[in-house]
Write a protein that holds these residues in place. Structure first.
Motif, PDB file in Angstrom:
ATOM      1  N   ARG A   7       0.837  -1.198   0.000  1.00 27.14           N
ATOM      2  CA  ARG A   7       0.000   0.000   0.000  1.00 27.14           C
ATOM      3  C   ARG A   7       0.874   1.250   0.000  1.00 27.14           C
ATOM      4  NH1 ARG A   7      -5.301   0.166  -1.124  1.00 27.14           N
ATOM      5  NH2 ARG A   7      -5.862  -1.361   0.482  1.00 27.14           N
ATOM      6  N   TYR A   8       1.945   1.230   0.795  1.00 26.51           N
ATOM      7  CA  TYR A   8       2.861   2.373   0.833  1.00 26.51           C
ATOM      8  C   TYR A   8       3.516   2.571  -0.539  1.00 26.51           C
ATOM      9  CZ  TYR A   8       2.544   1.988   5.959  1.00 26.51           C
ATOM     10  OH  TYR A   8       2.103   1.935   7.258  1.00 26.51           O
ATOM     11  N   PHE A   9       3.971   1.468  -1.131  1.00 23.78           N
ATOM     12  CA  PHE A   9       4.614   1.534  -2.447  1.00 23.78           C
ATOM     13  C   PHE A   9       3.658   2.108  -3.487  1.00 23.78           C
ATOM     14  CE2 PHE A   9       4.879  -0.812  -6.517  1.00 23.78           C
ATOM     15  CZ  PHE A   9       6.038  -0.229  -7.021  1.00 23.78           C
ATOM     16  N   GLN A  10       2.418   1.675  -3.469  1.00 23.60           N
ATOM     17  CA  GLN A  10       1.420   2.148  -4.427  1.00 23.60           C
ATOM     18  C   GLN A  10       1.184   3.654  -4.270  1.00 23.60           C
ATOM     19  OE1 GLN A  10      -2.704   0.857  -3.843  1.00 23.60           O
ATOM     20  NE2 GLN A  10      -2.760   0.171  -5.968  1.00 23.60           N
ATOM     21  N   THR A  11       1.115   4.124  -3.043  1.00 19.69           N
ATOM     22  CA  THR A  11       0.858   5.543  -2.796  1.00 19.69           C
ATOM     23  C   THR A  11       2.042   6.411  -3.218  1.00 19.69           C
ATOM     24  OG1 THR A  11      -0.548   4.945  -0.921  1.00 19.69           O
ATOM     25  CG2 THR A  11       0.199   7.229  -1.043  1.00 19.69           C
ATOM     26  N   VAL A  12       3.264   5.982  -2.898  1.00 13.80           N
ATOM     27  CA  VAL A  12       4.453   6.730  -3.325  1.00 13.80           C
ATOM     28  C   VAL A  12       4.535   6.752  -4.845  1.00 13.80           C
ATOM     29  CG1 VAL A  12       6.977   6.821  -3.280  1.00 13.80           C
ATOM     30  CG2 VAL A  12       5.721   6.234  -1.193  1.00 13.80           C
ATOM     31  N   SER A  13       4.175   5.641  -5.496  1.00 17.52           N
ATOM     32  CA  SER A  13       4.212   5.576  -6.954  1.00 17.52           C
ATOM     33  C   SER A  13       3.248   6.589  -7.564  1.00 17.52           C
ATOM     34  CB  SER A  13       3.831   4.169  -7.429  1.00 17.52           C
ATOM     35  OG  SER A  13       4.736   3.212  -6.929  1.00 17.52           O
ATOM     36  N   ARG A  14       2.092   6.752  -6.959  1.00 19.26           N
ATOM     37  CA  ARG A  14       1.078   7.671  -7.479  1.00 19.26           C
ATOM     38  C   ARG A  14       1.461   9.126  -7.263  1.00 19.26           C
ATOM     39  NH1 ARG A  14      -3.231   9.515  -4.603  1.00 19.26           N
ATOM     40  NH2 ARG A  14      -3.114   7.722  -3.173  1.00 19.26           N
ATOM     41  N   LEU A  15       1.978   9.440  -6.085  1.00 21.20           N
ATOM     42  CA  LEU A  15       2.274  10.838  -5.742  1.00 21.20           C
ATOM     43  C   LEU A  15       3.690  11.258  -6.115  1.00 21.20           C
ATOM     44  CD1 LEU A  15       0.553  11.045  -2.238  1.00 21.20           C
ATOM     45  CD2 LEU A  15      -0.339  11.802  -4.443  1.00 21.20           C
ATOM     46  N   GLU A  16       4.588  10.281  -6.283  1.00 21.10           N
ATOM     47  CA  GLU A  16       5.988  10.547  -6.623  1.00 21.10           C
ATOM     48  C   GLU A  16       6.637  11.522  -5.647  1.00 21.10           C
ATOM     49  OE1 GLU A  16       5.943  11.709 -10.805  1.00 21.10           O
ATOM     50  OE2 GLU A  16       6.234   9.609 -11.363  1.00 21.10           O
ATOM     51  N   HIS A  17       6.289  11.368  -4.391  1.00 19.17           N
ATOM     52  CA  HIS A  17       6.822  12.282  -3.367  1.00 19.17           C
ATOM     53  C   HIS A  17       6.620  11.631  -2.002  1.00 19.17           C
ATOM     54  CE1 HIS A  17       7.524  15.979  -1.101  1.00 19.17           C
ATOM     55  NE2 HIS A  17       7.998  16.509  -2.235  1.00 19.17           N
ATOM     56  N   PHE A  18       7.712  11.437  -1.251  1.00 15.91           N
ATOM     57  CA  PHE A  18       7.608  10.732   0.026  1.00 15.91           C
ATOM     58  C   PHE A  18       6.833  11.532   1.072  1.00 15.91           C
ATOM     59  CE2 PHE A  18      10.835   7.846  -1.563  1.00 15.91           C
ATOM     60  CZ  PHE A  18      10.517   6.658  -0.922  1.00 15.91           C
ATOM     61  N   THR A  19       7.074  12.826   1.149  1.00 14.77           N
ATOM     62  CA  THR A  19       6.420  13.630   2.187  1.00 14.77           C
ATOM     63  C   THR A  19       4.909  13.654   1.974  1.00 14.77           C
ATOM     64  OG1 THR A  19       8.393  15.006   2.444  1.00 14.77           O
ATOM     65  CG2 THR A  19       6.316  15.886   3.296  1.00 14.77           C
ATOM     66  N   ARG A  20       4.465  13.899   0.725  1.00 15.23           N
ATOM     67  CA  ARG A  20       3.029  13.941   0.451  1.00 15.23           C
ATOM     68  C   ARG A  20       2.400  12.560   0.666  1.00 15.23           C
ATOM     69  NH1 ARG A  20       4.504  17.563  -3.874  1.00 15.23           N
ATOM     70  NH2 ARG A  20       4.432  15.860  -5.395  1.00 15.23           N
ATOM     71  N   ALA A  21       3.131  11.521   0.282  1.00 10.26           N
ATOM     72  CA  ALA A  21       2.617  10.168   0.491  1.00 10.26           C
ATOM     73  C   ALA A  21       2.474   9.868   1.976  1.00 10.26           C
ATOM     74  CB  ALA A  21       3.532   9.147  -0.172  1.00 10.26           C
ATOM     75  N   ALA A  22       3.446  10.267   2.781  1.00  5.88           N
ATOM     76  CA  ALA A  22       3.386  10.033   4.230  1.00  5.88           C
ATOM     77  C   ALA A  22       2.204  10.767   4.845  1.00  5.88           C
ATOM     78  CB  ALA A  22       4.694  10.487   4.882  1.00  5.88           C
ATOM     79  N   GLU A  23       1.946  11.988   4.373  1.00  8.64           N
ATOM     80  CA  GLU A  23       0.806  12.752   4.890  1.00  8.64           C
ATOM     81  C   GLU A  23      -0.508  12.053   4.553  1.00  8.64           C
ATOM     82  OE1 GLU A  23       1.331  16.548   3.077  1.00  8.64           O
ATOM     83  OE2 GLU A  23       2.864  17.215   4.513  1.00  8.64           O
ATOM     84  N   GLU A  24      -0.623  11.535   3.331  1.00  6.14           N
ATOM     85  CA  GLU A  24      -1.854  10.853   2.936  1.00  6.14           C
ATOM     86  C   GLU A  24      -2.042   9.554   3.707  1.00  6.14           C
ATOM     87  OE1 GLU A  24      -3.442   8.707  -1.092  1.00  6.14           O
ATOM     88  OE2 GLU A  24      -2.997  10.863  -1.254  1.00  6.14           O
ATOM     89  N   LEU A  25      -0.936   8.881   4.004  1.00  8.34           N
ATOM     90  CA  LEU A  25      -0.996   7.601   4.700  1.00  8.34           C
ATOM     91  C   LEU A  25      -1.036   7.752   6.219  1.00  8.34           C
ATOM     92  CD1 LEU A  25       1.649   5.770   2.494  1.00  8.34           C
ATOM     93  CD2 LEU A  25      -0.785   5.174   2.624  1.00  8.34           C
ATOM     94  N   HIS A  26      -0.846   8.989   6.693  1.00  4.92           N
ATOM     95  CA  HIS A  26      -0.872   9.293   8.130  1.00  4.92           C
ATOM     96  C   HIS A  26       0.235   8.542   8.889  1.00  4.92           C
ATOM     97  CE1 HIS A  26      -4.636  11.360   7.449  1.00  4.92           C
ATOM     98  NE2 HIS A  26      -5.150  10.260   6.921  1.00  4.92           N
ATOM     99  N   ILE A  27       1.420   8.514   8.291  1.00  6.60           N
ATOM    100  CA  ILE A  27       2.606   7.985   8.979  1.00  6.60           C
ATOM    101  C   ILE A  27       3.729   8.992   8.802  1.00  6.60           C
ATOM    102  CG2 ILE A  27       1.922   5.576   8.592  1.00  6.60           C
ATOM    103  CD1 ILE A  27       4.028   5.436   6.388  1.00  6.60           C
ATOM    104  N   SER A  28       4.800   8.815   9.550  1.00  9.83           N
ATOM    105  CA  SER A  28       5.929   9.745   9.432  1.00  9.83           C
ATOM    106  C   SER A  28       6.708   9.459   8.162  1.00  9.83           C
ATOM    107  CB  SER A  28       6.849   9.625  10.645  1.00  9.83           C
ATOM    108  OG  SER A  28       7.513   8.381  10.647  1.00  9.83           O
ATOM    109  N   GLN A  29       7.361  10.497   7.641  1.00 12.78           N
ATOM    110  CA  GLN A  29       8.139  10.325   6.413  1.00 12.78           C
ATOM    111  C   GLN A  29       9.307   9.358   6.606  1.00 12.78           C
ATOM    112  OE1 GLN A  29      11.366  11.712   5.502  1.00 12.78           O
ATOM    113  NE2 GLN A  29      11.197  10.847   3.426  1.00 12.78           N
ATOM    114  N   PRO A  30      10.041   9.411   7.746  1.00 22.37           N
ATOM    115  CA  PRO A  30      11.121   8.434   7.953  1.00 22.37           C
ATOM    116  C   PRO A  30      10.606   6.993   7.977  1.00 22.37           C
ATOM    117  CG  PRO A  30      11.419  10.312   9.398  1.00 22.37           C
ATOM    118  CD  PRO A  30      10.069  10.463   8.775  1.00 22.37           C
ATOM    119  N   SER A  31       9.427   6.766   8.584  1.00 23.35           N
ATOM    120  CA  SER A  31       8.866   5.415   8.631  1.00 23.35           C
ATOM    121  C   SER A  31       8.516   4.915   7.226  1.00 23.35           C
ATOM    122  CB  SER A  31       7.615   5.380   9.509  1.00 23.35           C
ATOM    123  OG  SER A  31       7.941   5.681  10.851  1.00 23.35           O
ATOM    124  N   LEU A  32       7.975   5.818   6.414  1.00 18.44           N
ATOM    125  CA  LEU A  32       7.634   5.443   5.043  1.00 18.44           C
ATOM    126  C   LEU A  32       8.891   5.119   4.244  1.00 18.44           C
ATOM    127  CD1 LEU A  32       5.631   5.142   2.723  1.00 18.44           C
ATOM    128  CD2 LEU A  32       5.773   7.620   2.358  1.00 18.44           C
TER     129      LEU A  32
END
Length: 309
Positions: A7-32
């Motif tokens: 799920r994390y991989f799919q979201t990063v692939s769609r947004l192409e940005h770790f920070t925005r993906a972490a915000e959407e997934l409600h986890i920290s950027q380092p954890s992602l």
């Protein structure tokens, strides 16, 4: 390989940005970042090309994403089906529309009828341009898309069916010579100025499309989302505007409202292509809840009755 990693991989692939993906997934950027790194270690390949600000799928990532999308789609379908079984007669309907669904429209009549007849169902309507609807349909973030144009680049997985076509006419000032006529050809309007409702992309684009088919580009004197201002401008002879006969009748005859409305006239347009076609789009082979099936069946039946009325 954990489900959360996919799920994390799919979201990063769609947004192409770790920070925005972490915000959407409600986890920290380092954890992602750590989760994606662990996934890459497990697979033995890098999935993204990284620069200072963004990430982009490489060949390995694109290959994995094709399979992950299928897996996650099937999982989401299963979850939807289970929720549907648990909900019974309840559920929700999420609709995106590229035009306003307020009265008087056939959709406003049907949605009111459906909503009050099904108190256990929640109804959510969002407005956006047609191009934004396709990814939301595929991601199951909306159930149906309402539009008056076709969705561009629509794939075989999305169905788009016509519900109803409205004949378009023009509204002119009662002082204009056209007001004494029953109909007009579009080509005769080439030298007229237009006042346009641009409250939604469809309404704006329809004007240019219809006039373009008649061989000219409309001269826009004013465009805004204030229907009263547009109507009064027409009544004063400052331009003409497109409208369906039903909307003109319900706004100007059944509900006169403003004194200037008595100085406007509806004139039919003879050109066969001067129509506004309402369509509904949805995922073709996706699981549809009982609530969604009921809504779509009722929508088809309602517009079939309108067309024969």
């Amino acid at each position: 390989m954990e489900l959360s990693q996919l799920r994390y991989f799919q979201t990063v692939s769609r947004l192409e940005h770790f920070t925005r993906a972490a915000e959407e997934l409600h986890i920290s950027q380092p954890s992602l970042s750590k989760s994606i790194a662990n996934l890459e270690d497990e697979l033995g390949v890098q999935l993204f090309d990284r620069d200072n600000r963004n990430v982009h799928l490489n060949g390995y990532g694109k290959a994995l994403l094709r399979h992950v999308d299928k897996v996650m789609f099937e999982l989401d379908e299963a979850m939807t089906e289970l929720k549907d079984m648990r909900a019974g007669t309840g559920g929700s309907i999420r609709i995106a529309s590229s035009f306003f669904l307020d009265a008087p429209t056939g959709f406003s009549d049907y949605s009111r009828e459906f909503f009050f007849a099904n108190p256990g169902v929640s109804l959510h309507v969002y407005y956006m341009d047609a191009g934004s609807m396709l990814p939301l349909l595929r991601e199951r973030r909306i159930d149906f898309a309402m539009l008056t144009g076709a969705i561009r680049d629509m794939d075989v997985d999305v169905a788009c069916e016509e519900l109803y076509s409205y004949r378009m006419g023009i509204v002119v000032s009662g002082d204009d010579p056209l007001a004494r006529r029953q109909s007009v050809r579009l080509a005769e309007l080439r030298d007229y100025s237009f006042v346009c409702n641009n409250s939604s992309p469809d309404q704006h684009d329809t004007i240019y499309d219809i006039c373009g088919r008649a061989g000219f580009r409309p001269k826009i004197r004013m465009e805004c989302d204030d229907a009263d201002l547009i109507g009064e401008a027409v009544s004063r002879g400052l331009g003409i505007t497109f409208v369906t006969k039903r909307r003109f009748r319900e706004n100007n005859v059944d509900d006169p409202g403003r004194p200037w409305r008595s100085n406007t006239a509806f004139v039919a347009v003879e050109d066969e292509f001067c129509v506004r076609t309402v369509r509904v789009a949805y995922l073709r082979d996706a699981y549809r809840t009982a609530c969604e099936q009921s809504f779509l069946a009722g929508l088809r039946a309602h517009f079939a009755r309108e067309q024969t009325a």
